[in-house]
Design a protein around this motif. Structure first.
Motif, PDB file in Angstrom:
ATOM      1  N   ASP A 166       0.801  -1.224   0.000  1.00 15.27           N
ATOM      2  CA  ASP A 166       0.000   0.000   0.000  1.00 15.27           C
ATOM      3  C   ASP A 166       0.834   1.274   0.000  1.00 15.27           C
ATOM      4  O   ASP A 166       0.326   2.331  -0.301  1.00 15.27           O
ATOM      5  CB  ASP A 166      -0.975   0.003   1.163  1.00 15.27           C
ATOM      6  CG  ASP A 166      -0.301  -0.131   2.500  1.00 15.27           C
ATOM      7  OD1 ASP A 166       0.921  -0.287   2.548  1.00 15.27           O
ATOM      8  OD2 ASP A 166      -1.008  -0.071   3.517  1.00 15.27           O
ATOM      9  N   LYS A 167       2.118   1.210   0.346  1.00 19.48           N
ATOM     10  CA  LYS A 167       3.037   2.359   0.300  1.00 19.48           C
ATOM     11  C   LYS A 167       2.603   3.531   1.169  1.00 19.48           C
ATOM     12  O   LYS A 167       2.997   4.649   0.946  1.00 19.48           O
ATOM     13  CB  LYS A 167       3.235   2.863  -1.134  1.00 19.48           C
ATOM     14  CG  LYS A 167       3.706   1.823  -2.106  1.00 19.48           C
ATOM     15  CD  LYS A 167       5.105   1.400  -1.815  1.00 19.48           C
ATOM     16  CE  LYS A 167       5.582   0.399  -2.862  1.00 19.48           C
ATOM     17  NZ  LYS A 167       6.701  -0.357  -2.443  1.00 19.48           N
ATOM     18  N   ARG A 168       1.755   3.273   2.188  1.00 18.54           N
ATOM     19  CA  ARG A 168       1.323   4.359   3.060  1.00 18.54           C
ATOM     20  C   ARG A 168       2.268   4.472   4.238  1.00 18.54           C
ATOM     21  O   ARG A 168       2.834   3.497   4.693  1.00 18.54           O
ATOM     22  CB  ARG A 168      -0.097   4.113   3.571  1.00 18.54           C
ATOM     23  CG  ARG A 168      -1.133   4.185   2.487  1.00 18.54           C
ATOM     24  CD  ARG A 168      -2.533   4.057   3.027  1.00 18.54           C
ATOM     25  NE  ARG A 168      -2.637   2.876   3.866  1.00 18.54           N
ATOM     26  CZ  ARG A 168      -3.306   2.846   5.008  1.00 18.54           C
ATOM     27  NH1 ARG A 168      -3.908   3.908   5.453  1.00 18.54           N
ATOM     28  NH2 ARG A 168      -3.379   1.749   5.722  1.00 18.54           N
ATOM     29  N   THR A 169       2.406   5.673   4.762  1.00 12.68           N
ATOM     30  CA  THR A 169       3.272   5.887   5.912  1.00 12.68           C
ATOM     31  C   THR A 169       2.479   6.236   7.158  1.00 12.68           C
ATOM     32  O   THR A 169       3.044   6.315   8.229  1.00 12.68           O
ATOM     33  CB  THR A 169       4.269   7.033   5.630  1.00 12.68           C
ATOM     34  OG1 THR A 169       3.534   8.213   5.302  1.00 12.68           O
ATOM     35  CG2 THR A 169       5.194   6.675   4.505  1.00 12.68           C
TER      36      THR A 169
END
Length: 55
Positions: free
Chosen positions: A26-29
């Motif tokens: 998802d590449k979310r931080t």
């Protein structure tokens, strides 16, 4: 011998760089979404609440 009350400059300065792992889908931080508990976990929580009720 003088007392050094002044703060000395640090020799090493650490910089923390956050990155998202390249294999993460998802590449979310930010905050992750909660995972739905399994039926077993829900059963255990219910049993614990039954044995140790909140006052």
């Amino acid at each position: 011998m003088e007392m050094d009350n002044e703060k000395k400059e640090r020799k090493m300065k650490h910089v923390i760089k956050w990155k998202v792992d390249r294999y993460r889908t998802d590449k979310r931080t930010g905050v992750i979404s909660p995972v739905e508990p399994s039926r077993y976990v829900q059963y255990v929580y219910d049993e614990l609440e039954r044995q140790f009720p909140k006052e």
